[in-house]
Scaffold this active site. Sequence first.
Site, PDB file in Angstrom:
ATOM      1  N   ALA A   1     -17.807-104.473   7.871  1.00  0.00           N
ATOM      2  CA  ALA A   1     -17.151-103.787   8.981  1.00  0.00           C
ATOM      3  C   ALA A   1     -16.594-102.456   8.491  1.00  0.00           C
ATOM      4  O   ALA A   1     -15.625-101.943   9.054  1.00  0.00           O
ATOM      5  CB  ALA A   1     -16.040-104.655   9.569  1.00  0.00           C
TER       6      ALA A   1
ATOM      7  N   ARG B   1     -18.718 -99.257   6.665  1.00  0.00           N
ATOM      8  CA  ARG B   1     -19.634 -98.179   7.031  1.00  0.00           C
ATOM      9  C   ARG B   1     -21.059 -98.666   6.842  1.00  0.00           C
ATOM     10  O   ARG B   1     -21.376 -99.378   5.879  1.00  0.00           O
ATOM     11  CB  ARG B   1     -19.398 -96.938   6.164  1.00  0.00           C
ATOM     12  CG  ARG B   1     -18.171 -96.124   6.585  1.00  0.00           C
ATOM     13  CD  ARG B   1     -18.441 -95.379   7.900  1.00  0.00           C
ATOM     14  NE  ARG B   1     -17.296 -94.611   8.366  1.00  0.00           N
ATOM     15  CZ  ARG B   1     -16.385 -95.049   9.222  1.00  0.00           C
ATOM     16  NH1 ARG B   1     -16.463 -96.283   9.690  1.00  0.00           N
ATOM     17  NH2 ARG B   1     -15.405 -94.269   9.615  1.00  0.00           N
TER      18      ARG B   1
ATOM     19  N   ASP C   1     -20.863-105.013  11.731  1.00  0.00           N
ATOM     20  CA  ASP C   1     -20.332-104.154  12.795  1.00  0.00           C
ATOM     21  C   ASP C   1     -20.853-102.728  12.702  1.00  0.00           C
ATOM     22  O   ASP C   1     -20.732-101.972  13.660  1.00  0.00           O
ATOM     23  CB  ASP C   1     -18.792-104.133  12.724  1.00  0.00           C
ATOM     24  CG  ASP C   1     -18.166-103.291  13.824  1.00  0.00           C
ATOM     25  OD1 ASP C   1     -18.507-103.525  15.002  1.00  0.00           O
ATOM     26  OD2 ASP C   1     -17.332-102.418  13.510  1.00  0.00           O
TER      27      ASP C   1
ATOM     28  N   GLU D   1     -26.613 -94.939  13.745  1.00  0.00           N
ATOM     29  CA  GLU D   1     -25.963 -95.385  14.972  1.00  0.00           C
ATOM     30  C   GLU D   1     -26.121 -94.321  16.053  1.00  0.00           C
ATOM     31  O   GLU D   1     -26.140 -93.129  15.735  1.00  0.00           O
ATOM     32  CB  GLU D   1     -24.478 -95.656  14.711  1.00  0.00           C
ATOM     33  CG  GLU D   1     -24.251 -96.805  13.746  1.00  0.00           C
ATOM     34  CD  GLU D   1     -22.762 -97.110  13.508  1.00  0.00           C
ATOM     35  OE1 GLU D   1     -21.909 -96.367  14.052  1.00  0.00           O
ATOM     36  OE2 GLU D   1     -22.452 -98.068  12.788  1.00  0.00           O
TER      37      GLU D   1
ATOM     38  N   HIS E   1     -20.180-101.400  16.275  1.00  0.00           N
ATOM     39  CA  HIS E   1     -19.142-100.566  15.642  1.00  0.00           C
ATOM     40  C   HIS E   1     -17.849-100.625  16.451  1.00  0.00           C
ATOM     41  O   HIS E   1     -17.331 -99.613  16.941  1.00  0.00           O
ATOM     42  CB  HIS E   1     -19.615 -99.124  15.503  1.00  0.00           C
ATOM     43  CG  HIS E   1     -18.889 -98.376  14.413  1.00  0.00           C
ATOM     44  ND1 HIS E   1     -19.483 -97.389  13.678  1.00  0.00           N
ATOM     45  CD2 HIS E   1     -17.621 -98.478  13.925  1.00  0.00           C
ATOM     46  CE1 HIS E   1     -18.617 -96.913  12.793  1.00  0.00           C
ATOM     47  NE2 HIS E   1     -17.469 -97.566  12.929  1.00  0.00           N
TER      48      HIS E   1
END
Length: 529
Positions: A230, A232, A256, A261, A279
């Site tokens: 969770a 990067r 996450d 992205e 994220h």
Amino acid sequence: MAKPVVLLAEELSPATVEALGPDFEIRSCDGADRGQLLPAIADVDAVIVRSATQIDAEALAAAKNLKVVARAGVGLDNVDVKAATQAGVMVVNAPTSNIGSAAELAVALLLAAARNIPQADAALKDGQWKRSKYTGIEVADKVVGVVGLGRIGILVAQRLAAFGVELIAYDPYVQPARAAQLGVRMVSLDELLEQADFITVHLPKTPETVGLIGAEALTKVKPTVVIVNAARGGIVDEQALYEALKDGRVHAAGVDVFAKEPCTDSPLFTLDNVVVTPHLGASTDEAQEKAGIAVARSVRLALAGELVPDAVNVQGGSVPEDVRPFLPLVEKLGRIVTALAAGIPATLEVEVLGEIAEQEVAVLELSALKGLFTDLSDEPVSYVNAPLLAAEKGVQVSLSASPDSPDFKNLVRVKGALADGSLVSVAGTLAGTRQREKIVEVNGFHVDVLLAAHIAFFTYVDRPGVVGYIGNVMGDAGINIAGMQVSRRGEGGEAMIILTVDEAIAAADVASIIAGVGARTGCTVDLVD
């Protein structure tokens, strides 16, 4: 005067606009749309973004008036900090705004992956009662490995400690003694990979950390391990993780963040033993409000030319709480040095003595420089441009720190050397529980004077009548003396008198005192904010 313009390039909480206040013109655009961003940013003074807006070299080149880029969050993947620095643009973020929400999400992913919560939820909503298929594993009595024991990593460790786990961590920048205070045992990365039943990653994304948990690392883990990222995207190699999960070399994972992205198509999405979220680490109402308020305050400070503790590309950075009260004191000491020197010294030295010397005090050098130039510049002097002014004027600046302070708990001395070799210096401290600003030394004279808005300094040969003469001049000028102190090197020797008065002393009255008492030097400084 026109108000400074702040561009909100993404949707931000109403509290952000409220924290900016009425002193700015607020504009908005869709920063993810380059066609909107580039013309919108052309004439603004500041831009506030979240994660969708790319502030790169192209955007910075288009922003001719830009002074500050504010990221309402922690990561700066979408801001080219190097290009901003080269363009003279300050970059700020909100480093503590979402640490609580990020830590909570990491724990939630760990528990969800361990207990198959999303999979069981989806099956039951699809009409399937599959208790045996979704049997999970307990966290209690397991070994949890925290990769990166920074602010978020510490919060995750503290929360998981309540589950009765053994905590180990890998972080080359954390001392074992500090970790031990937190109940964490420091180990090498290989040891963590081999021993942990749960691994949770909390490192920044750097060239050194990209791919840190990759194919080779995943050959060292237990087949029962649960891995959570969770932090990067890219720190855990997604393809390598997919293959390890598919082959049964990793039991489950919670993810996450992704290397690219937004991510809507990944091999990880095809696996039933993976819990994924888009994220969401900072995606709580509380975190978004904290981030918006924090960067709004930073923008206000930056555009006012003040120190911005959360700036990432200017000298100063975060200021320790014990050091912060000394900033205005040292700035005033710098202004007094300018008055005593009657100009700009060739060198400036800042000495920090006492307990605060054991903390990061480099910002006090900036504070002294800001004070040094405040009364000599037509333009506002800030923590950002003060070093540039020093370089332009050829002022050599240094700072020294020592925990040894014989007479005071803490003392800061600012010394200036003039081109002719003469020296001026002033030292100050914060006194009592109210931390009142005091001058305790001027040019080697020991004094005890509370700082006031208007101060005058005169040196002369000690003799009777001087105090009375100065009192008469002040009386004739209608200026009330709030305080007066005399310090001398010896009877009949050199003496200094310091006056604190209720209003500024006119230059003619200063000249009258110098002439009347035969003062060697005389000056005033008005420390009015």
